[in-house]
Design a protein around this motif. Structure first.
Motif, PDB file in Angstrom:
ATOM      1  N   GLU A  87       0.820  -1.216   0.000  1.00 41.50           N
ATOM      2  CA  GLU A  87       0.000   0.000   0.000  1.00 41.50           C
ATOM      3  C   GLU A  87       0.853   1.265   0.000  1.00 41.50           C
ATOM      4  O   GLU A  87       0.393   2.318  -0.449  1.00 41.50           O
ATOM      5  CB  GLU A  87      -0.923   0.003   1.217  1.00 41.50           C
ATOM      6  N   CYS A  88       2.062   1.165   0.510  1.00 42.72           N
ATOM      7  CA  CYS A  88       2.944   2.341   0.616  1.00 42.72           C
ATOM      8  C   CYS A  88       4.237   2.077  -0.153  1.00 42.72           C
ATOM      9  O   CYS A  88       5.151   1.426   0.357  1.00 42.72           O
ATOM     10  CB  CYS A  88       3.233   2.627   2.097  1.00 42.72           C
ATOM     11  N   THR A 128      -1.617   1.436   7.370  1.00 46.30           N
ATOM     12  CA  THR A 128      -2.140   0.568   6.312  1.00 46.30           C
ATOM     13  C   THR A 128      -2.944  -0.576   6.928  1.00 46.30           C
ATOM     14  O   THR A 128      -3.150  -0.623   8.140  1.00 46.30           O
ATOM     15  CB  THR A 128      -0.987  -0.009   5.467  1.00 46.30           C
TER      16      THR A 128
END
Length: 293
Positions: free
Chosen positions: A220-221, A248
């Protein structure tokens, strides 16, 4: 050397041999051998703990750890050289003891477990540029270092119970899936341990090791990618990774993954005859997940 070996065995959870002995009871009950554990199966459970303990001694040398199980580590007390030799000594004794059973399949499975732990240690020292390859590397490392020994020794006691091959494979499957779930849960505990269990947190990241929460967070990052590739070596890297795990869905995805492995482990027991050991083996991974995460 004996007193150093006795020191490292003086405090441990004995969790792995407990699972192995329960599997022995389950297999013996199914094979109409009664509810007791065969002497050869007790040897397998003991050797399993010996191998695990030897690997911890070597882990502490590799990680330069000062503590193990709330006690000074062996390398802290006696230095690296004596610690390595002590780990090797325990390995050797374990191999001699399991050879006394005289079953070639059991001896071969022990050798596989030893080899896989070593390969797992090597894999832990590496990472990958590609995100998918990185996660596959983590799964392979977990298989080799954590799941394989549980699987191999569970398979050993099923062999010694003279079960058919489908049930021997089921015993292996239980150990494998339980071992995979155990590692994912332990990775979550490494993140939330201070709040849940009073344990120090982020020990994996501080040693530059990539675990499940940070891998899921990186999905997600994307800014975590260079941090992972430099193995959290710059000031603020560990703190940044920890914050990204919080922001997240990383921990939820870890819990989902652990639940999948637990479900598979429990499903492996379906074809065994009902008995208290089967009930216990069904509950152990469920209890572990609830208590830890």
């Amino acid at each position: 050397m004996q007193h150093m070996s006795e020191y490292v065995f003086s405090k441990g959870k004995m969790f792995r041999p407990m699972v192995c002995l329960l599997m022995s009871k389950l297999c013996n009950n199914h094979g109409k051998l009664g509810d007791s554990v065969l002497p050869s199966q007790r040897i397998v459970a003991m050797v399993m703990e010996m191998l695990h303990t030897a690997s911890l001694v070597h882990d502490d040398v590799i990680d330069a750890a000062n503590e193990r199980r709330d006690m000074p580590s062996l390398n802290k007390l006696h230095g690296q050289r004596k610690s390595i030799l002590t780990g090797n000594f325990i390995h050797t004794q374990a191999s001699m003891i399991i050879s006394s059973i005289g079953n070639p399949r059991v001896i071969a499975l022990h050798a596989t477990a030893v080899e896989d732990i070593i390969i797992g240690e090597f894999l832990q020292l590496h990472t990958r540029e590609d995100e998918n390859e990185r996660f596959q590397l983590y799964l392979k490392k977990t298989h080799k270092k954590t799941a394989s020994p549980l699987a191999c020794y569970n398979k050993c006691v099923a062999i010694l119970a003279n079960l058919d091959e489908s049930l021997i494979d089921a015993a292996y499957s239980y150990g494998y899936n339980f071992g995979m779930s155990y590692q994912v849960i332990d990775d979550v505990l490494d993140f939330i341990g201070q709040e849940k269990m009073g344990k120090p947190t982020d020990s994996d990241l501080k040693m530059g090791m990539v675990n499940a929460p940070v891998l899921f967070a990186a999905k997600e990052c994307k800014d975590l990618h260079p941090v992972i590739m430099r193995r959290f070596s710059e000031p603020g890297d560990v703190e940044y990774a920890r914050e990204m795990i919080k922001q997240t869905h990383a921990l939820d995805r870890c819990r989902d993954l652990a639940a999948e492995y637990i479900e598979a482990a429990v499903r492996s027991l379906d074809n065994f005859a009902p008995c208290p050991a089967r009930d216990a083996l069904t509950q152990v991974p469920l209890t572990l997940s609830r208590r830890k995460i």
